[in-house]
Design an enzyme around this catalytic site. Sequence first.
Site, PDB file in Angstrom:
ATOM      1  N   SER A 297       1.605 -11.848  -1.867  1.00  0.00           N
ATOM      2  CA  SER A 297       0.586 -10.842  -2.138  1.00  0.00           C
ATOM      3  C   SER A 297       0.622 -10.419  -3.595  1.00  0.00           C
ATOM      4  O   SER A 297       1.692 -10.405  -4.225  1.00  0.00           O
ATOM      5  CB  SER A 297       0.873  -9.629  -1.251  1.00  0.00           C
ATOM      6  OG  SER A 297       0.134  -8.522  -1.681  1.00  0.00           O
TER       7      SER A 297
ATOM      8  N   TYR B  66       6.578  -2.949   2.661  1.00  0.00           N
ATOM      9  CA  TYR B  66       5.816  -4.175   2.961  1.00  0.00           C
ATOM     10  C   TYR B  66       5.828  -5.096   1.744  1.00  0.00           C
ATOM     11  O   TYR B  66       6.159  -6.271   1.824  1.00  0.00           O
ATOM     12  CB  TYR B  66       4.367  -3.816   3.356  1.00  0.00           C
ATOM     13  CG  TYR B  66       3.407  -4.941   3.112  1.00  0.00           C
ATOM     14  CD1 TYR B  66       3.348  -6.021   3.999  1.00  0.00           C
ATOM     15  CD2 TYR B  66       2.595  -4.974   1.978  1.00  0.00           C
ATOM     16  CE1 TYR B  66       2.494  -7.091   3.741  1.00  0.00           C
ATOM     17  CE2 TYR B  66       1.746  -6.027   1.723  1.00  0.00           C
ATOM     18  CZ  TYR B  66       1.700  -7.082   2.606  1.00  0.00           C
ATOM     19  OH  TYR B  66       0.869  -8.137   2.344  1.00  0.00           O
TER      20      TYR B  66
ATOM     21  N   LYS C 261       7.647  -8.995   0.727  1.00  0.00           N
ATOM     22  CA  LYS C 261       6.994 -10.165   0.104  1.00  0.00           C
ATOM     23  C   LYS C 261       7.789 -10.604  -1.132  1.00  0.00           C
ATOM     24  O   LYS C 261       8.041 -11.789  -1.324  1.00  0.00           O
ATOM     25  CB  LYS C 261       5.549  -9.823  -0.294  1.00  0.00           C
ATOM     26  CG  LYS C 261       4.616  -9.561   0.881  1.00  0.00           C
ATOM     27  CD  LYS C 261       4.361 -10.827   1.679  1.00  0.00           C
ATOM     28  CE  LYS C 261       3.493 -10.607   2.881  1.00  0.00           C
ATOM     29  NZ  LYS C 261       3.476 -11.722   3.822  1.00  0.00           N
TER      30      LYS C 261
HETATM   31  C1  WQD Z   1      -8.920  -1.101  -1.810  1.00  0.00           C
HETATM   32  C2  WQD Z   1      -9.576   0.001  -2.630  1.00  0.00           C
HETATM   33  C3  WQD Z   1      -8.489   2.137  -2.397  1.00  0.00           C
HETATM   34  C4  WQD Z   1      -9.467   2.664   1.857  1.00  0.00           C
HETATM   35  C5  WQD Z   1      -3.649  -3.393   0.131  1.00  0.00           C
HETATM   36  C6  WQD Z   1      -2.182  -3.688  -0.028  1.00  0.00           C
HETATM   37  C7  WQD Z   1      -1.985  -5.084  -0.499  1.00  0.00           C
HETATM   38  C8  WQD Z   1      -2.684  -6.084   0.397  1.00  0.00           C
HETATM   39  C9  WQD Z   1      -4.112  -5.720   0.618  1.00  0.00           C
HETATM   40  C10 WQD Z   1      -2.219  -6.522   2.749  1.00  0.00           C
HETATM   41  C11 WQD Z   1      -8.572   0.922  -3.327  1.00  0.00           C
HETATM   42  C12 WQD Z   1      -9.894   2.184  -1.838  1.00  0.00           C
HETATM   43  C13 WQD Z   1      -9.357   2.167   0.572  1.00  0.00           C
HETATM   44  C14 WQD Z   1     -10.233   3.834   2.080  1.00  0.00           C
HETATM   45  C15 WQD Z   1     -10.768   3.902  -0.275  1.00  0.00           C
HETATM   46  N1  WQD Z   1      -1.936  -6.153   1.596  1.00  0.00           N
HETATM   47  N2  WQD Z   1      -9.996   2.756  -0.477  1.00  0.00           N
HETATM   48  N3  WQD Z   1     -10.862   4.394   0.993  1.00  0.00           N
HETATM   49  O1  WQD Z   1      -4.631  -1.015  -1.586  1.00  0.00           O
HETATM   50  O2  WQD Z   1      -5.833  -2.801  -2.924  1.00  0.00           O
HETATM   51  O3  WQD Z   1      -4.269  -3.462  -1.149  1.00  0.00           O
HETATM   52  O4  WQD Z   1      -4.249  -4.353   0.991  1.00  0.00           O
HETATM   53  O5  WQD Z   1      -1.878  -6.825   3.724  1.00  0.00           O
HETATM   54  O6  WQD Z   1      -0.611  -5.331  -0.522  1.00  0.00           O
HETATM   55  O7  WQD Z   1      -1.610  -2.771  -0.910  1.00  0.00           O
HETATM   56  O8  WQD Z   1      -6.429  -2.490  -0.502  1.00  0.00           O
HETATM   57  O9  WQD Z   1      -8.312  -2.136   1.024  1.00  0.00           O
HETATM   58  O10 WQD Z   1      -6.415  -0.460   1.039  1.00  0.00           O
HETATM   59  O11 WQD Z   1      -7.959  -0.543  -0.927  1.00  0.00           O
HETATM   60  O12 WQD Z   1     -11.337   4.464  -1.207  1.00  0.00           O
HETATM   61  O13 WQD Z   1     -10.341   4.340   3.204  1.00  0.00           O
HETATM   62  O14 WQD Z   1     -10.309   0.841  -1.739  1.00  0.00           O
HETATM   63  O15 WQD Z   1      -8.167   3.315  -3.054  1.00  0.00           O
HETATM   64  O16 WQD Z   1      -9.135   1.283  -4.560  1.00  0.00           O
HETATM   65  P1  WQD Z   1      -5.266  -2.329  -1.622  1.00  0.00           P
HETATM   66  P2  WQD Z   1      -7.273  -1.407   0.265  1.00  0.00           P
END
Ligand code: WQD
Length: 334
Positions: free
Chosen positions: A124, A149, A153
Site C-alpha cells: 500500500s 494496518y 504492510k
Molecule cells: C480518501 C479521502 C479523506 C471518508 C486509506 C488507507 C490506505 C488504503 C486506502 C486500504 C481523504 C476523505 C474519507 C469520508 C472524507 N488502505 N474522506 N470522508 O485515507 O487515502 O487511504 O484507504 O485498505 O492505507 O489509509 O482513503 O478513502 O479513507 O480517504 O472526506 O467519510 O477522502 O479525508 O482525503 P485514504 P479514504
Amino acid sequence: MAVLVTGGTGYIGSHTVVELLNEGKEVIIADNFSNSKTEVLDAIEKITGKRPRIYNIDCRSAESLEKIFEENHIDSVINFAGYKAVGESVKLPLKYYNNNLFEAVTLLEVMQKFNCKKFIFSSSATIYGDPGVPEYVEEMGRGKTSNPYGTTKAMIEQILEDLYFSDNSWNICILRYFNPIGAHESGMLGENPNGIPNNLMPYIMKVASGKLEKLNIFGNDYDTKDGTGMRDYLHVVDLAEGHVKALDKLDKEDSGLFIYNLGTGTPYSVLDIVTTFEKVNNIKIPYEIVPRRPGDLAIYYANCKKANEELGWVAKKGIEDMCRDSWNFEKNLQ
Ligand code: WQD
C-alpha cells in the site's frame, strides 16, 4: 500449473481472479470468508464461465496450506489475505499483527517447503509515511507508518526483502496500491464492507442508497485546489490487470525483488469525486464539512513510470468509470 490466490473472494482479490481466469490461468483460492461472501464465487463463475477451486482455510494454518500445495501444482502465489480497516487496526493492533504477519510468514514458509518461490504481495502507498512531497516514487523507500494496518504492510515488505537477501532464488513482486475504487462493469463484483465504511467511495455509496444521511468531508482547509484532500484513485479492474502483468513479469524473470506503484498518477479531491459521482449517476450526495481526520495528508499520488516501463501496465479507466461502476454494483445490492 496454478496460481494460488489467498483472499481471492475479497474486493481486490476477486477482481484479480477474474482477470487471471480471463487470461486462461488456473486459479486456486484460499479464503476464510472473514470479510467476504461465498456468492462472490457465483459471480466469478457467471463472469468468466469458470469456477475456481476454493479452500476455506485460515492462512495462518501451515497444515491447511500444505494440503493445498500437496493437492495442486502451485507455481505462484498472490497474497491478498489480510485485514485492512485502518481505524480498527488502531483499536485492535494485536488482531492485525497476529493475522496479517503470521499469515504472510506461514505462507512464505510453506512456499519455501514446496520450493514455490514466485510471490506477489499486496502492499500500500501507506508505507511511504509522510515523505514531504506529494508524488511517491518507489526509490523513496518506507517512511513512518501512521497505523498498525500500514505497519503490517511495511513489516511484510521488510520480511520479503530479508527473505530475498537470504535466498536470491526468490522471485517477488511488491505492488503498492494507491486508492482502489470502482467495481466490475458487470455489476456483480465490488466492495461491500461490513458496518459503517471508513473509506470515501464505500461511504458515498451508502449515502447514495439512502442508508446514511450525508457524507462527512474531513476538512476543506488543506493546501489543495479546493481545500479537500486529494488522492490517486484507481479502478479496481485496472489494479487487477496490474497483478496479471506482475505475474507475467515474474514468469519472465528467474528471480528478483521488484517493487511497483499502482495508481493513475492523477490526484482528485474529495469534491471532485462527489461532483463526478453526482454527474454520472444523477444522484445528489448531501455532505457536510467537518474537521480533518487525524493522520490524513493533504495530497499524494503515484509516480507510475516504473510500472509503465517494466510491466507495460497503465491504468486505463478514469474517475467517471470508477464512479459509474461503483454505483452500478451498489444498486444491485439494494
Ligand atoms: C480518501 C479521502 C479523506 C471518508 C486509506 C488507507 C490506505 C488504503 C486506502 C486500504 C481523504 C476523505 C474519507 C469520508 C472524507 N488502505 N474522506 N470522508 O485515507 O487515502 O487511504 O484507504 O485498505 O492505507 O489509509 O482513503 O478513502 O479513507 O480517504 O472526506 O467519510 O477522502 O479525508 O482525503 P485514504 P479514504
